[in-house]
Motif scaffolding. Structure first.
Motif, PDB file in Angstrom:
ATOM      1  N   MET A 149     -16.341  12.274  -7.039  1.00 25.92           N
ATOM      2  CA  MET A 149     -15.181  11.448  -7.435  1.00 25.92           C
ATOM      3  C   MET A 149     -14.928  10.335  -6.414  1.00 25.92           C
ATOM      4  SD  MET A 149     -12.553  14.455  -8.730  1.00 25.92           S
ATOM      5  CE  MET A 149     -12.486  15.285  -7.138  1.00 25.92           C
ATOM      6  N   ASN A 150     -14.114   9.368  -6.807  1.00 22.06           N
ATOM      7  CA  ASN A 150     -13.754   8.301  -5.875  1.00 22.06           C
ATOM      8  C   ASN A 150     -12.794   8.843  -4.820  1.00 22.06           C
ATOM      9  OD1 ASN A 150     -15.229   6.249  -7.133  1.00 22.06           O
ATOM     10  ND2 ASN A 150     -13.546   5.737  -8.516  1.00 22.06           N
ATOM     11  N   PRO A 151     -13.063   8.603  -3.550  1.00 18.97           N
ATOM     12  CA  PRO A 151     -12.109   9.016  -2.517  1.00 18.97           C
ATOM     13  C   PRO A 151     -10.812   8.213  -2.627  1.00 18.97           C
ATOM     14  CG  PRO A 151     -14.283   8.585  -1.576  1.00 18.97           C
ATOM     15  CD  PRO A 151     -14.290   8.035  -2.972  1.00 18.97           C
ATOM     16  N   ASP A 152      -9.698   8.873  -2.346  1.00 19.55           N
ATOM     17  CA  ASP A 152      -8.393   8.217  -2.307  1.00 19.55           C
ATOM     18  C   ASP A 152      -7.815   8.323  -0.908  1.00 19.55           C
ATOM     19  OD1 ASP A 152      -8.425   7.563  -4.961  1.00 19.55           O
ATOM     20  OD2 ASP A 152      -6.910   9.023  -5.580  1.00 19.55           O
ATOM     21  N   ILE A 153      -7.016   7.336  -0.536  1.00 18.80           N
ATOM     22  CA  ILE A 153      -6.193   7.427   0.669  1.00 18.80           C
ATOM     23  C   ILE A 153      -4.819   7.908   0.215  1.00 18.80           C
ATOM     24  CG2 ILE A 153      -5.136   6.188   2.588  1.00 18.80           C
ATOM     25  CD1 ILE A 153      -7.497   4.222   2.444  1.00 18.80           C
ATOM     26  N   PRO A 159      -1.438   9.463   6.474  1.00 21.44           N
ATOM     27  CA  PRO A 159      -2.472   9.049   5.518  1.00 21.44           C
ATOM     28  C   PRO A 159      -3.856   9.538   5.921  1.00 21.44           C
ATOM     29  CG  PRO A 159      -1.909   7.224   6.961  1.00 21.44           C
ATOM     30  CD  PRO A 159      -0.992   8.354   7.338  1.00 21.44           C
ATOM     31  N   ASP A 160      -4.573  10.087   4.957  1.00 24.76           N
ATOM     32  CA  ASP A 160      -5.942  10.546   5.160  1.00 24.76           C
ATOM     33  C   ASP A 160      -6.793  10.133   3.967  1.00 24.76           C
ATOM     34  OD1 ASP A 160      -6.518  12.020   7.599  1.00 24.76           O
ATOM     35  OD2 ASP A 160      -5.044  13.486   6.935  1.00 24.76           O
ATOM     36  N   VAL A 193     -10.484  11.698   7.908  1.00 25.18           N
ATOM     37  CA  VAL A 193     -11.070  12.092   6.630  1.00 25.18           C
ATOM     38  C   VAL A 193     -10.833  13.577   6.411  1.00 25.18           C
ATOM     39  CG1 VAL A 193     -13.235  12.417   5.352  1.00 25.18           C
ATOM     40  CG2 VAL A 193     -12.826  10.290   6.620  1.00 25.18           C
ATOM     41  N   HIS A 194     -10.307  13.908   5.226  1.00 22.50           N
ATOM     42  CA  HIS A 194     -10.151  15.303   4.818  1.00 22.50           C
ATOM     43  C   HIS A 194     -11.208  15.570   3.750  1.00 22.50           C
ATOM     44  CE1 HIS A 194      -8.007  19.047   4.875  1.00 22.50           C
ATOM     45  NE2 HIS A 194      -7.816  19.032   3.568  1.00 22.50           N
TER      46      HIS A 194
END
Length: 290
Positions: A149-153, A159-160, A193-194
């Motif tokens: 999937m597309n990573p989200d912030i 924010p991660d 990054v999580h």
């Protein structure tokens, strides 16, 4: 000032994520930022919580990594309220108010299990450009096709980048270029990054997770409440989490510090509310002479 070392999100010592907890004396103001930074660096944990009591059931907490102050920290909050239970400052099965740089939050304690509100969840941005996704993958030691999937912030206090991978094997194989990840985190204005892989059907695990925040001198963290709160919202938006259900995130296994982070998302008046919680274990306590 009194202090404790608490292993948060674990019922065993040397599990979960350790946090320093410093209690200010009654009437004492917060020390200077420099002193709190030096104290956090001396305790050598990813975050140290400094607690100031401002009412019978209200506390002001500030959070410091060895490198900087942060607005909110989930595991240090679990540690702070666990330490206050140990000191007899608060009682079990009660609600408390927590003042932070991320806002005023509610903390519930039920039979030793500490549940804290997260800040209002916000999806700040989506990383959908293929070149940028490839850049993220390479920095994390992966191939672009490994990302799910597309990573989200996303932020529930910090924010991660939420970055899913296609299997737990790939999750365990992550080997970041920490210098490049620090620069990327700075460019995106995120903590780090999580990374996660979805739990298998029937396992009871929502996701297995790893968290990387070298910009704040934390190469990897064993349990991150704010990040798993953000992941709860990310998966809710993807239709993978339902309101009012409890979610279980496993983190820290790659560091031999297994952690269990619970979360719950509810919706009221069209607005999502996220809570994150867990248990704790006291490791040590003492006095700080400054």
């Amino acid at each position: 000032m009194k202090f404790q070392i608490i292993d948060a999100f674990s019922d065993e010592v040397f599990g979960g994520n350790p946090a320093g907890v410093v209690l200010l004396e009654d009437g004492q103001g917060f020390p200077s930022d420099e002193v709190m930074l030096k104290t956090a660096a001396e305790l050598r944990y990813s975050e140290t919580a400094f607690i100031k009591k401002i009412g019978d059931k209200t506390f002001h907490i500030r959070y410091f990594t060895p490198a900087a102050e942060v607005d909110l920290c989930g595991h240090a909050t679990i540690g702070a309220f666990g330490a206050m239970l140990e000191w007899g400052i608060i009682e079990d099965n009660q609600n408390y108010t927590l003042e932070t740089l991320a806002g005023s939050l509610n903390v519930q304690i039920n039979d030793g299990f500490i549940f804290m509100d997260m800040s209002e969840p916000i999806r700040i941005a989506t990383i959908e450009n293929e070149q940028k996704k490839a850049e993220l993958a390479v920095i994390m030691g992966l191939k672009p096709e490994d990302i799910l999937m597309n990573p989200d912030i996303v932020s529930t206090g910090l924010p991660d980048i939420m970055m899913g991978v296609r299997s737990k094997k790939l999750l365990n194989a992550i080997n970041p270029d920490f210098e490049a990840l620090s620069k990327l985190s700075e460019a995106y204005e995120v903590t780090g990054v999580h990374a996660f892989s979805l739990g298998e059907d029937g396992s009871g695990i929502t996701a297995d997770c790893r968290n990387f925040a070298p910009l704040y001198d934390i190469d990897e963290e064993a349990a991150t409440g704010t990040s798993n709160g953000a992941l709860t919202y990310y998966l809710f938006e993807k239709g993978m989490i339902k309101p009012e259900e409890r979610n279980l995130f496993i983190q820290g296994e790659a560091m031999n510090r297994p952690s269990k982070v619970m979360s719950k998302l509810s919706v009221a008046d069209g607005k999502p509310k996220i809570q994150v919680g867990g248990v704790y274990k006291k490791l040590a306590e003492g006095e700080i002479y400054i």
